[in-house]
Design a protein around this motif. Structure first.
Motif, mmCIF file in Angstrom:
data_model
loop_
_atom_site.group_PDB
_atom_site.id
_atom_site.type_symbol
_atom_site.label_atom_id
_atom_site.label_comp_id
_atom_site.label_asym_id
_atom_site.label_seq_id
_atom_site.Cartn_x
_atom_site.Cartn_y
_atom_site.Cartn_z
ATOM 1 N N PRO A 66 81.902 -78.693 109.326
ATOM 2 C CA PRO A 66 80.757 -79.228 108.569
ATOM 3 C C PRO A 66 79.521 -78.367 108.799
ATOM 4 O O PRO A 66 79.155 -78.080 109.948
ATOM 5 C CB PRO A 66 80.586 -80.631 109.146
ATOM 6 C CG PRO A 66 81.927 -80.998 109.674
ATOM 7 C CD PRO A 66 82.522 -79.726 110.190
ATOM 8 N N THR A 67 78.875 -77.953 107.716
ATOM 9 C CA THR A 67 77.774 -76.983 107.812
ATOM 10 C C THR A 67 76.554 -77.464 107.037
ATOM 11 O O THR A 67 76.674 -77.880 105.882
ATOM 12 C CB THR A 67 78.206 -75.610 107.277
ATOM 13 O OG1 THR A 67 79.329 -75.139 108.025
ATOM 14 C CG2 THR A 67 77.079 -74.596 107.400
ATOM 15 N N LEU A 68 75.393 -77.397 107.674
ATOM 16 C CA LEU A 68 74.109 -77.676 107.034
ATOM 17 C C LEU A 68 73.291 -76.395 107.027
ATOM 18 O O LEU A 68 73.121 -75.756 108.072
ATOM 19 C CB LEU A 68 73.342 -78.764 107.788
ATOM 20 C CG LEU A 68 71.884 -78.982 107.359
ATOM 21 C CD1 LEU A 68 71.811 -79.544 105.935
ATOM 22 C CD2 LEU A 68 71.152 -79.897 108.343
ATOM 23 N N ILE A 69 72.773 -76.017 105.858
ATOM 24 C CA ILE A 69 71.916 -74.840 105.733
ATOM 25 C C ILE A 69 70.557 -75.315 105.234
ATOM 26 O O ILE A 69 70.458 -75.912 104.154
ATOM 27 C CB ILE A 69 72.515 -73.812 104.761
ATOM 28 C CG1 ILE A 69 73.876 -73.339 105.283
ATOM 29 C CG2 ILE A 69 71.577 -72.626 104.562
ATOM 30 C CD1 ILE A 69 74.709 -72.615 104.257
ATOM 31 N N THR A 70 69.516 -75.080 106.027
ATOM 32 C CA THR A 70 68.160 -75.444 105.623
ATOM 33 C C THR A 70 67.329 -74.185 105.442
ATOM 34 O O THR A 70 67.518 -73.193 106.160
ATOM 35 C CB THR A 70 67.489 -76.365 106.662
ATOM 36 O OG1 THR A 70 67.450 -75.703 107.933
ATOM 37 C CG2 THR A 70 68.265 -77.667 106.807
ATOM 38 N N GLN A 71 66.415 -74.247 104.499
ATOM 39 C CA GLN A 71 65.641 -73.059 104.144
ATOM 40 C C GLN A 71 64.283 -73.499 103.584
ATOM 41 O O GLN A 71 64.214 -74.440 102.796
ATOM 42 C CB GLN A 71 66.394 -72.247 103.082
ATOM 43 C CG GLN A 71 65.676 -71.037 102.552
ATOM 44 C CD GLN A 71 65.588 -69.916 103.572
ATOM 45 O OE1 GLN A 71 66.548 -69.653 104.283
ATOM 46 N NE2 GLN A 71 64.440 -69.261 103.646
ATOM 47 N N ARG A 72 63.229 -72.832 104.015
ATOM 48 C CA ARG A 72 61.900 -73.093 103.455
ATOM 49 C C ARG A 72 61.743 -72.318 102.149
ATOM 50 O O ARG A 72 62.071 -71.129 102.066
ATOM 51 C CB ARG A 72 60.809 -72.677 104.435
ATOM 52 C CG ARG A 72 60.775 -73.480 105.731
ATOM 53 C CD ARG A 72 60.260 -74.875 105.538
ATOM 54 N NE ARG A 72 60.196 -75.619 106.795
ATOM 55 C CZ ARG A 72 59.877 -76.893 106.888
ATOM 56 N NH1 ARG A 72 59.600 -77.580 105.773
ATOM 57 N NH2 ARG A 72 59.859 -77.511 108.056
#
Length: 696
Positions: free
Chosen positions: A475-481
């Motif tokens: 399971p992968t979460l990618i956060t980016q501004r």
């Protein structure tokens, strides 16, 4: 203390040998280690041959020994001193007391002064020849005996140190020794209790209770039992004391810990890696920061410490200073992603973590991605923030830095090092916050030297991890501004499009660092994701494939050549076991093997090439890494076909590596020379390939 010529504790290191050279094969290192521990006593050739080449005929074993001694002698003589003394049938390694770390350790361990004991334990960087195995039973028997003897000696030294510190009423002074002792004997409840009392004496009740939990978890997993009544009673007492008012201090109300947490160390391939553990949530989370860091100095920033407190409120937070930075050993040379991955494994083992969430920000995401793909069984989830797959621009990755931009960045780092940090790109919201800018400048100064900072920056942008992304199946979460000025949103979207099932969340704001504006929103997204993340079943893994083709030097009809072609397989199997490889396919004239790490495959190829060349056989080899499916014990996938095709491009004695392998071992002491490229129907390409050898 001067570094010894020969180091055997925590791994093999010799000032006179270069990694990858003919004199640094496994057998050569084993020979040196064995001779070194014979205290200057000569050994017969017959004994040495039987010890290291027990599976060969007596004649072949003696030939192998003679060739190994010859190469070692020539290489070591280049240091200006005769180390190997060979007189007739007898062989001696001529070492002085200061030349061998084991002798120094034993001498200091026999001392009575506290500083002697401290120096002894500092020399015991890990077990004898840590990570080394040879698949030769006589040698392995000897090695097991010596390892246990030295381990027991280290335990005795640590026990003396703890007793001495307790007698001196210095509770904090014996915490490192007790922690180290538990890494050697994790079932010692008396030492767990000692640590619990030490933390409680300093008012760090949450750390004391967390120590009890580690004790209980270890006993349950390894023995299936609960802690002793004395340990349980101490735990209940500490729980009661945590909530009781203390003169001059209000009761703890949700505090994770008091003051700065303790910095601990673990050895990883002979390098000391610093780490801290805070929080006592229901699962483990390892945070790997980008570029450089300093565990202690991070707490000097109210903004960053608030974020760390927030993370620690819902997990057990594990943080590290990567090798070469912060409180970890400096001056360790260029790291590789593999080394950093093994450093994280060493920390996880030290804290008793079997499975963890990996949280990588910026450059720290690269290692986390490789870890998740290589060790899915130890990764419960992956979180990437402001991360990227490739550092430099290319036509198929137009968001990376150009070479010109990279050089401008490096010049700016050198020019501005030590001044209040320029947050115009890293954290625009903090540009006018002079307190935070001055803190960050000091943080960087305490994390690395200017030269190391520049080198590590350059190293980080040379990596290309795109080919491993499909192998990530956790399971992968990618956060980016949205307005991130260091890593563009397109780079986060690229990651999300190539990691199966990844969740992508684009947050408003311009700050690249995790402790910038609206940091609580980022922490809430992480908490929300982890509350619902469920790992799915997967047969996929990241596999490094070594494909070898074998042939005789010269066409021959004689029986000895034919015999050699049949007998090489036993030798190959021993080398595979020694390098932690797995045979996938074995034929009369070829071998396909799988490895967890590219460097293991390359080292095994070097060893096999040297050994088989001695018996008149040529090796043509190729190494490639990629996603591989495993069904009912059988591997399948394009990585196997690519490795086979690359091996077909190799000449006699050549070892070929794909560009993916080259990009993942940046920092290793290896040279890659371009040789061509492959275009294969049904597999998107092209696939550039390189000949690989030791860096001269």
């Amino acid at each position: 203390m001067r570094r010894p010529f020969l180091t055997l504790l925590g791994g093999f290191d010799c000032a006179g040998l270069v990694a990858g050279s003919p004199a640094s094969t496994r057998k050569a290192r084993a020979l040196m280690a064995y001779l070194a521990l014979q205290a200057g006593h000569s050994q017969s050739r017959e004994k040495l041959a039987a010890l290291l080449w027990g599976g060969a005929s007596e004649e072949q074993a003696r030939t192998n020994l003679r060739q190994t001694l010859s190469v070692l002698r020539r290489t070591l003589e280049a240091t200006g001193r005769e180390w190997l003394v060979i007189k007739g049938d007898r062989v001696t390694l001529a070492l002085r007391d200061a030349d061998l770390d084991v002798w120094q350790f034993e001498a200091l361990a026999a001392g009575t002064a506290t500083d002697e004991l401290e120096q002894a334990i500092a020399l015991y960087r890990g077990e004898l020849l840590e990570g080394f195995n040879l698949a030769e039973e006589p040698f392995e028997d000897w090695l097991r005996t010596e390892r246990e003897r030295l381990r027991l000696l280290a335990i005795a030294v640590l026990e003396k140190l703890i007793s001495r510190r307790i007698a001196e009423n210095e509770s904090g002074a014996y915490v490192p020794a007790a922690t180290r002792l538990l890494s050697l004997e994790p079932l010692r409840e008396d030492i767990h209790r000692t640590l619990m009392r030490a933390y409680a004496t300093k008012g760090q009740f949450n750390l004391a209770l967390a120590q009890y939990q580690r004790c209980a978890d270890t006993l349950r997993k390894q023995l299936g039992v609960r802690p002793e009544p004395e340990t349980q009673a101490l735990y209940q007492d500490l729980r009661a004391r945590r909530t009781a008012p203390v003169a001059g201090r209000p009761p703890e109300e949700g505090a994770l810990f008091e003051g700065r947490p303790q910095t601990l160390y673990v050895k990883s391939d002979g390098v000391s890696i610093a780490y801290q553990v805070t929080g006592d949530g229901p699962f483990d989370l390892v945070y790997v920061q980008g570029w450089v860091s300093n565990l202690d100095y991070a707490w000097e920033s109210p903004r960053l410490s608030r974020v760390l407190h927030h993370l620690g409120s819902f997990c057990r937070l594990i943080r590290i200073d990567k090798r070469g930075t912060g409180l970890s050993d400096r001056g360790t040379g260029f790291p590789t992603l593999e080394q950093r991955m093994q450093d994280v494994r060493a920390v996880l083992d030290a804290v008793g973590s079997q499975k963890t969430v990996l949280f990588g920000s910026s450059e720290g995401g690269l290692m986390c991605m490789l870890f998740a793909a290589s060790y899915p069984e130890r990764t419960s989830a992956l979180i990437l923030h402001g991360a990227y797959a490739r550092g430099l621009w290319s036509s198929d990755y137009p968001w990376g830095r150009t070479r010109k931009e990279l050089e401008e960045d490096l010049l700016a780092i050198e020019r501005e090092w030590g001044r209040p940090a320029d947050f115009s790109r890293a954290a625009p919201s903090l540009v006018d916050n002079m307190v935070e800018r001055e803190w960050f400048a000091a943080y960087l100064r305490n994390s690395a030297s200017p030269a190391d900072a520049v080198s590590l920056w350059r190293w980080s942008v040379e990596i290309d991890a795109r080919e491993i992304l499909p192998a990530i199946r956790v399971p992968t979460l990618i956060t980016q501004r949205t307005g991130d000025r260091w890593v563009k949103p397109e780079e986060g979207r690229y990651l999300a499009s190539r990691i199966a099932g990844a969740t992508y969340v684009e947050l408003p704001g311009d700050d690249h660092i995790i402790w910038g504006a609206d940091a609580d929103r980022l922490m809430d997204e992480i908490r929300r994701f982890l509350a619902s993340a469920q790992p799915g079943p997967s047969e996929s893994t990241l596999l490094t494939v070594l494909h070898l083709n074998i042939q005789a030097h010269y066409p021959s009809e004689n029986s000895s050549s034919s015999g050699r072609m049949k007998d090489w397989q036993d030798d190959a199997f021993r080398q595979l076991r020694a390098a932690d490889g797995e045979a996938i396919d074995l034929q009369d004239f070829g071998l396909v093997a799988g490895f967890r790490q590219p460097s293991q495959a390359i080292a095994c190829a070097f060893d096999l090439r040297g050994r088989l060349n001695h018996i008149g056989l040529n090796v043509r080899a190729a190494v490639h890494i990629g996603e591989c499916e495993r069904h009912h014990g059988r591997y399948a996938g394009p990585v196997l076909r690519l490795a086979a095709e690359l091996a077909g491009c190799a000449g006699p004695g050549d070892i070929i590596a794909s560009r993916t392998v080259r990009d993942l071992v940046i920092g290793a002491n290896l040279a890659f020379d371009p040789r061509g490229q492959l275009d294969l129907p049904g597999i998107p390409g092209p696939w550039p390939y390189f000949s690989v050898g030791p860096h001269s």
